[in-house]
Design an enzyme around this catalytic site. Structure first.
Site, short mmCIF file in Angstrom:
data_model
loop_
_atom_site.label_atom_id
_atom_site.label_comp_id
_atom_site.label_asym_id
_atom_site.label_seq_id
_atom_site.Cartn_x
_atom_site.Cartn_y
_atom_site.Cartn_z
N SER A 22 0.90 -0.93 0.30
CA SER A 22 0.11 -0.23 0.05
C SER A 22 0.73 1.31 0.04
CB SER A 22 -0.59 0.13 1.23
OG SER A 22 -0.01 0.11 2.22
N HIS A 23 2.21 1.33 0.33
CA HIS A 23 2.71 2.14 0.34
C HIS A 23 4.09 1.76 -1.03
CE1 HIS A 23 0.73 2.99 3.99
NE2 HIS A 23 1.39 4.17 3.88
N ALA B 207 5.28 5.21 4.67
CA ALA B 207 5.07 4.74 5.59
C ALA B 207 6.10 4.82 6.40
CB ALA B 207 5.47 2.98 5.76
N ALA C 60 -0.41 3.07 11.99
CA ALA C 60 -1.27 3.44 11.97
C ALA C 60 -2.14 4.07 13.55
CB ALA C 60 -2.63 3.99 11.07
N LYS D 135 -7.95 5.82 24.84
CA LYS D 135 -6.94 5.88 24.75
C LYS D 135 -6.05 6.15 23.53
CE LYS D 135 -7.17 2.12 28.88
NZ LYS D 135 -5.97 1.30 29.46
N THR E 216 -5.28 9.79 10.15
CA THR E 216 -5.35 8.17 10.75
C THR E 216 -3.32 8.26 11.50
OG1 THR E 216 -3.82 7.98 8.52
CG2 THR E 216 -6.64 7.18 9.24
N ARG F 10 -7.43 3.65 6.13
CA ARG F 10 -9.17 4.15 5.31
C ARG F 10 -8.90 3.57 3.61
NH1 ARG F 10 -12.44 8.00 4.82
NH2 ARG F 10 -13.35 8.41 2.74
N GLY F 11 -7.33 2.99 3.54
CA GLY F 11 -7.38 2.21 1.97
C GLY F 11 -8.39 1.00 2.22
N GLU F 12 -8.05 0.25 3.52
CA GLU F 12 -8.73 -0.62 3.77
C GLU F 12 -10.65 -1.00 3.55
OE1 GLU F 12 -7.23 -3.76 6.63
OE2 GLU F 12 -5.36 -2.55 6.65
N HIS G 202 4.57 14.51 2.70
CA HIS G 202 4.21 12.20 3.73
C HIS G 202 3.51 11.98 2.94
CE1 HIS G 202 5.31 9.44 6.43
NE2 HIS G 202 6.31 9.85 6.35
P1 NDP Z 1 -0.14 -3.17 10.47
O1 NDP Z 1 -1.13 -2.98 11.08
O2 NDP Z 1 -0.27 -3.68 9.30
O3 NDP Z 1 1.25 -3.37 11.75
C1 NDP Z 1 1.08 -2.21 12.76
C2 NDP Z 1 3.08 -3.08 13.08
O4 NDP Z 1 2.70 -4.29 14.17
C3 NDP Z 1 3.92 -3.84 12.18
O5 NDP Z 1 5.26 -2.86 12.77
C4 NDP Z 1 3.76 -4.62 11.90
O6 NDP Z 1 4.93 -5.62 11.82
C5 NDP Z 1 3.13 -5.19 13.96
N1 NDP Z 1 2.42 -6.24 13.71
C6 NDP Z 1 1.41 -6.91 13.04
N2 NDP Z 1 1.46 -8.07 13.57
C7 NDP Z 1 2.15 -8.51 14.86
C8 NDP Z 1 2.08 -9.18 15.27
N3 NDP Z 1 0.91 -10.40 16.13
N4 NDP Z 1 2.85 -9.38 15.95
C9 NDP Z 1 3.78 -8.60 16.98
N5 NDP Z 1 4.10 -7.59 16.40
C10 NDP Z 1 3.21 -6.66 15.01
O7 NDP Z 1 -0.09 -1.60 10.58
P2 NDP Z 1 -1.33 -0.40 9.90
O8 NDP Z 1 -2.03 -0.83 8.68
O9 NDP Z 1 -1.38 0.21 11.36
O10 NDP Z 1 -0.49 0.93 9.28
C11 NDP Z 1 0.37 0.34 7.83
C12 NDP Z 1 1.63 1.72 7.52
O11 NDP Z 1 0.65 2.83 6.90
C13 NDP Z 1 2.34 2.01 8.03
O12 NDP Z 1 3.88 1.73 8.11
C14 NDP Z 1 2.23 3.40 8.72
O13 NDP Z 1 3.45 4.55 9.18
C15 NDP Z 1 1.65 3.80 7.11
N6 NDP Z 1 -0.03 4.81 7.46
C16 NDP Z 1 1.25 5.79 7.22
C17 NDP Z 1 0.10 7.57 7.11
C18 NDP Z 1 0.38 8.52 6.82
O14 NDP Z 1 0.02 9.51 6.47
N7 NDP Z 1 2.01 8.88 5.76
C19 NDP Z 1 -0.92 7.28 7.51
C20 NDP Z 1 -1.49 5.49 8.01
C21 NDP Z 1 -0.85 4.61 8.08
P3 NDP Z 1 4.69 -6.07 10.63
O15 NDP Z 1 5.50 -4.77 9.03
O16 NDP Z 1 6.35 -6.32 11.01
O17 NDP Z 1 3.86 -6.36 10.59
#
Ligand code: NDP
Length: 333
Positions: free
Chosen positions: A46-47, A122, A179, A229, A159, A185-187, A119
């Site tokens: 997605s990024h 990720a 996030a 929270k 987000t 939002r994409g999901e 920005h």
């Molecule tokens: P996820 O919910 O997929 O993952 C969040 C974090 O949790 C990751 O570091 C992931 O590591 C870790 N994780 C997931 N499952 C486990 C597990 N079972 N045990 C331990 N750690 C775990 O990410 P989001 O959907 O919340 O976000 C996705 C991306 O979107 C991020 O990179 C974020 O920066 C980006 N984003 C950017 C925005 C912007 O405005 N620029 C806005 C919102 C989001 P791993 O990657 O190894 O799975």
């Protein structure tokens, strides 16, 4: 339609040449291509190339200056401000990173406020190069309103992702990056496209009422993870990315934005810490590794980032499978 297997280098080349075609110079295009390529390499689709159309839209509309030269302003010994002058955030980060690392290794902790940047990525790519220097780091960024404050009915927060990285000498750093909304939002958009309901507790409709209909959430807003929270953490991201550094809250960025499909102009907050200086000795690494071992002892656990690193190893060897839909979109630009 089948996907195309691309090498890491060819992904970088495609991203860089596309951005240059729309007016970015080699330095600006190269920094963004680095970030896009890291995302594809680590399986954060997605990024990756998916975002290229949005980056191009901002170059076409003139919102982003693809030839900007970021300026470093040392506001205090431990405050390295980067004025991106309307560049994409990866370029500002690349420009400021050496000064941030030096200030952190001198002062023990240093802050890098980035202003006038765009920005769209990720956060973990922003931290990895800092953690590789033996430093811990934190980053966050806001966007445009899409999340309601706890108890409210109207989107106010972005987000608002947060990321924290911990160095692991001889190993890849532990970096979590998430996030602060329950779901991206994409999901929700994908669920709407495919006609799937989504779980309760993800979002609200345009009147602020809870719903599991993704179409209604797209007209309304998302919720922060963890109720009040997570909402407070999202509020913290707004304060750090706006009031703390002299940039825009999400609602202010939205007012100014031209809605061209790319990222608005805003700020990014980042700080780094040198564990050797903060703790006063070199034992931090062994101490932390023992703690990580305790986590791994339990079946079913892993460290954040482990999924990405295993994708990285596979993709560096076998190449990356890139969706032809995404490639067609890039060809059509
Ligand atoms: P996820 O919910 O997929 O993952 C969040 C974090 O949790 C990751 O570091 C992931 O590591 C870790 N994780 C997931 N499952 C486990 C597990 N079972 N045990 C331990 N750690 C775990 O990410 P989001 O959907 O919340 O976000 C996705 C991306 O979107 C991020 O990179 C974020 O920066 C980006 N984003 C950017 C925005 C912007 O405005 N620029 C806005 C919102 C989001 P791993 O990657 O190894 O799975």
């Amino acid at each position: 339609m089948s996907d195309k297997i691309m090498s890491i280098d060819s992904i970088h080349e495609l991203a860089k040449t596309t951005l240059m075609k729309f007016g970015a110079d080699a330095e600006n295009a190269g920094a963004v291509a680095d970030t896009i390529t890291m995302a594809e390499r680590d399986g954060c689709v997605s990024h990756g190339l998916f975002r290229l159309a949005g980056y191009v839209a901002t170059l076409k509309s003139g919102k982003v200056d693809g030839k900007a030269r970021p300026k470093i302003n040392t506001l205090a010994p431990a405050v390295v401000q980067v004025d991106g002058k309307n560049c994409f955030a990866p370029h500002a980060l690349k420009a400021g990173r050496p000064a941030l690392i030096e200030a952190t290794k001198t002062c023990g902790i240093a802050v890098m406020p980035m202003i006038r940047v765009h920005h769209f990525a990720a956060l973990w790519p922003d931290l990895e190069g800092i953690c590789d220097e033996g430093l811990a780091a934190f980053a966050c960024v806001n966007y445009k309103p899409s999340v309601i404050p706890a108890g409210g009915k109207k989107a106010l927060y972005g987000t608002n992702p947060i990321a924290f990285g911990w160095p692991r000498p001889g190993k890849k750093p532990m970096i979590f990056d998430m996030a602060t909304s329950v779901m991206a939002r994409g999901e929700v958009a994908v669920a709407a496209r495919d006609g799937h309901a989504i779980s309760d507790g993800v979002g609200v409709d345009a009147d602020g009422n809870p719903t599991s209909d993704p179409n209604e959430i797209l007209k309304g807003a998302l919720l922060a993870f963890g109720g009040y929270k997570g909402s407070s953490i999202s509020m913290m991201v707004e304060l750090l990315s706006a009031a703390m550094i002299g940039e825009s809250f999400s609602f202010e960025a939205a007012v100014r934005d031209n809605n061209d499909g790319g990222p608005p102009q805003g700020g990014q907050f980042l700080f780094a810490m040198d564990p050797t200086l903060v703790r006063g000795d070199e034992d931090w690494s062994n101490h932390a590794e023992g703690f990580f071992d305790k986590i791994y002892e339990q079946d079913g656990t892993r460290l954040p980032g482990d999924r990405r690193y295993s994708n990285r190893a596979k993709h560096e060897k076998d190449g990356v499978s890139v969706s032809n839909i995404v490639l067609d979109k890039i060809r059509s630009l």
